[in-house]
Structure formats: structure tokens, C-alpha cells
Design an enzyme around this catalytic site. Structure first.
Site, mmCIF file in Angstrom:
data_model
loop_
_atom_site.group_PDB
_atom_site.id
_atom_site.type_symbol
_atom_site.label_atom_id
_atom_site.label_comp_id
_atom_site.label_asym_id
_atom_site.label_seq_id
_atom_site.Cartn_x
_atom_site.Cartn_y
_atom_site.Cartn_z
ATOM 1 N N LEU A 33 58.539 49.140 -14.764
ATOM 2 C CA LEU A 33 59.833 49.420 -15.381
ATOM 3 C C LEU A 33 59.702 50.217 -16.676
ATOM 4 O O LEU A 33 58.738 50.074 -17.425
ATOM 5 C CB LEU A 33 60.546 48.094 -15.665
ATOM 6 C CG LEU A 33 60.691 47.188 -14.437
ATOM 7 C CD1 LEU A 33 61.313 45.858 -14.844
ATOM 8 C CD2 LEU A 33 61.520 47.854 -13.341
ATOM 9 N N HIS A 37 65.200 51.876 -16.262
ATOM 10 C CA HIS A 37 65.523 50.666 -15.503
ATOM 11 C C HIS A 37 66.246 49.657 -16.399
ATOM 12 O O HIS A 37 67.193 49.004 -15.966
ATOM 13 C CB HIS A 37 64.244 49.985 -15.004
ATOM 14 C CG HIS A 37 63.465 50.766 -14.007
ATOM 15 N ND1 HIS A 37 62.242 51.318 -14.285
ATOM 16 C CD2 HIS A 37 63.726 51.081 -12.706
ATOM 17 C CE1 HIS A 37 61.772 51.922 -13.208
ATOM 18 N NE2 HIS A 37 62.657 51.815 -12.242
ATOM 19 N N GLN A 153 70.126 59.674 -3.621
ATOM 20 C CA GLN A 153 70.013 58.269 -3.214
ATOM 21 C C GLN A 153 71.321 57.520 -3.508
ATOM 22 O O GLN A 153 71.814 56.762 -2.675
ATOM 23 C CB GLN A 153 68.846 57.624 -3.967
ATOM 24 C CG GLN A 153 68.780 56.117 -3.835
ATOM 25 C CD GLN A 153 67.525 55.538 -4.444
ATOM 26 O OE1 GLN A 153 66.452 55.636 -3.871
ATOM 27 N NE2 GLN A 153 67.625 54.927 -5.615
HETATM 28 O O1 PAF Z 1 65.182 53.976 -6.650
HETATM 29 C C1 PAF Z 1 64.280 53.184 -6.309
HETATM 30 O O2 PAF Z 1 63.500 52.691 -7.128
HETATM 31 C C2 PAF Z 1 64.135 52.820 -4.840
HETATM 32 O O3 PAF Z 1 64.386 53.911 -4.021
HETATM 33 C C3 PAF Z 1 65.010 51.611 -4.429
HETATM 34 C C4 PAF Z 1 66.484 51.900 -4.553
HETATM 35 C C5 PAF Z 1 64.640 50.408 -5.297
HETATM 36 C C6 PAF Z 1 64.723 51.241 -2.981
HETATM 37 O O4 PAF Z 1 63.379 50.919 -2.772
#
Ligand code: PAF
Length: 281
Positions: A33, A37, A153
Site C-alpha cells: 500500500l 490506497h 478498471q
Molecule cells: O486495482 C487493483 O489493485 C486490482 O485490479 C483490484 C481491483 C484490487 C483487483 O485485483
């Protein structure tokens, strides 16, 4: 803070939250992290009663020859950071618990998964979709928080949640940057000193393109060309893509007359970095 490392233990803990009437805000991560994060965790704290962070390096989203084995991992350090943020539950399952046998279920994002990052990472977004669907089923969060740095994503996960009727609100939090503009990423640790110095070129190119659009440039090809030129002028950078696309379809519009996403992926040696900016119209 409780660390749960099996799906069964996570379900048990989730039941306790449910019985106590606590809503859950989930931050899915692959660990190692950084401040980016932690900003998602802080956002989750504002929205949910019980904050869960999953730490799982998901094998399903790595292609052959990608960095699954060398992806940085340090659960002890992650747990200490999360405890300091007041997180309630860390869900850190082993791969055998998440994937006890090879999965026969595939999630596809038709028309969206092959664009941008998907063009050079075939199967990546299927793997992301699979693990996020599993996490939503296991944790049953009211809210899940993702980062804007992974704009494609975030779009696909919104579609996943909406189309599979997961009762979860998807929150997308702004990208957190180093002082020189480089977007925070667990992969930044792979950069050599010279590559680290060169890497802010992604952000510089995005800002220059953003400013051009904000000042009236409305030809996406001109904007893409400008980003390409700036990035290619950096000798250590190997450009994968630099695009100006619509937010929902990830397609280049014929002219910029609505909000667009400027996005780029660049390799420095074997390290692949991505970044993006939105230009509101
Ligand atoms: O963004 C990330 O760290 C990953 O793609 C996730 C969303 C945790 C899925 O493994």
C-alpha cells in the site's frame, strides 16, 4: 482491527457486521500500500460504518510473462498502515482459498476490454472482473472504493456492478501524486533512479494535453499527437498508448465536444506505468 484470511472467516465477520447493523465500505487492493490506497481507505471511512480492505494479488489478472511473481508483497507493513487508518477488517486470503480449482467462469466486457490497457494485456480485465465479483459476493459491501488512476478498471467495475445487479455503490477517488506529478503506484518501486526521474513525463504530457483541450483544441488526433510527441522525446520511455477517448465507450470521438478521458501507458524498462486526466466539457 481483525485480519481474516479465509472466505469462511470473512463471511462470519460479515454476518457480525450485518447483525450489528453496520454498513460495509470495501477497498479492494493488491497490497503493498501507498498513500493512494490510503486515500481510498479514508474515503471509505467517510461512507461506511465498517471499513474492509482486501489484500490479494489476484493471479487471474496477470498474463503470462507479467509481474505476478515479483509483484511486491508485505502484509505486515500493509496491516500496520491499515491499523493506523482505523480499518476494521483486512481480508487477505491465499490464492488457494480464492481459486481452489481453475475457474471455468469468465467475465467478458464486450467492446471495452480490448481497448487501452486491454489491448496489450489480453484477459486482464476478465481476471479483474472475476475477482471483484467474488469479493462483492464474499464481503457484500454497500460501497466499494476504487482509484481514478485505473480509469478503465473503474468504468468496467461500474458496468459489472450495474449489469450483474450487485447492490453496491461504486465510488471513484482522485489519483494521488508525488510532488513531481508521478501517480502513486505499487509498481513505482521497480523504477531505477534514472527511470524514476523520467517517469513524471506521463503527467506532464497529460497536463499539456488537458490545457490544450481546455483552451479550445477540439481535434482528438492533435491532442493525442501532442502527448505522443512529449512522451517519445523522453529516451527512457517506451510509449504503449496515449489516447483521447469518451468516458463510457473509450472510443476516440470525431471531435471533442463532451468530457473526455486522456489516458496513457508507458514502459520504463520492464515497468509499465499508467495515468490519466479527465477534461470536463
Ligand atoms: O486495482 C487493483 O489493485 C486490482 O485490479 C483490484 C481491483 C484490487 C483487483 O485485483
Amino acid at each position: 482491527m481483525e485480519i481474516v484470511s479465509t472466505i469462511a472467516a470473512a463471511r462470519e465477520r460479515r454476518s457480525a457486521d450485518r447483525e450489528a447493523g453496520r454498513s460495509v465500505a470495501l477497498v479492494p487492493t493488491m497490497g503493498y500500500l501507498h498513500e493512494g490506497h490510503l486515500s481510498l481507505v479514508r474515503r471509505a471511512r467517510e461512507i461506511g460504518d465498517s471499513v474492509w480492505v482486501s489484500v490479494f494479488v489476484n493471479p487471474a489478472q496477470f498474463g503470462p510473462g507479467e509481474d505476478l511473481e515479483r509483484y511486491p508483497r508485505d502484509l505486515e507493513r500493509d496491516a500496520a498502515l491499515l491499523e493506523a487508518e482505523g480499518v476494521d477488517v483486512v481480508f487477505a486470503p491465499p490464492a488457494e482459498d480464492m481459486y481452489p480449482r481453475p475457474s471455468v467462469v469468465t467475465i467478458r466486457f464486450s467492446g471495452l476490454e480490448d481497448r487501452l490497457c486491454g489491448a496489450t494485456r489480453p484477459g486482464h480485465f476478465s481476471g479483474v472482473g472475476l475477482v471483484v465479483a467474488k469479493l462483492f459476493n464474499i464481503v457484500d459491501p454497500a460501497v466499494a472504493v476504487f482509484g481514478q488512476k485505473d480509469a478503465q478498471q473503474a468504468l468496467l467495475i461500474r458496468r459489472l456492478a450495474a449489469e450483474l445487479d450487485f447492490p453496491v455503490q461504486i465510488e471513484v477517488s482522485p489519483t494521488v501524486r508525488e510532488a513531481d506529478g508521478l501517480a502513486m503506484s505499487s509498481r513505482n518501486v521497480y523504477l531505477s533512479a534514472a527511470e524514476r526521474q523520467a517517469a513524471p513525463v506521463l503527467h506532464r504530457a497529460l497536463v499539456a494535453a488537458h490545457d490544450a483541450v481546455a483552451e479550445g483544441e477540439n481535434d482528438p488526433l492533435v491532442v493525442e499527437g501532442q502527448m505522443r510527441e512529449m512522451i517519445e522525446a523522453e529516451p527512457l520511455a517506451s510509449l504503449e498508448y496515449a489516447v483521447c477517448v469518451g468516458l463510457e465507450d473509450l472510443e476516440r470521438p470525431s471531435r471533442i465536444d463532451r468530457t473526455v478521458l486522456l489516458a496513457t501507458a508507458v514502459r520504463f524498462g520492464s515497468t509499465r506505468l499508467i495515468d490519466n486526466l479527465l477534461v470536463e466539457r
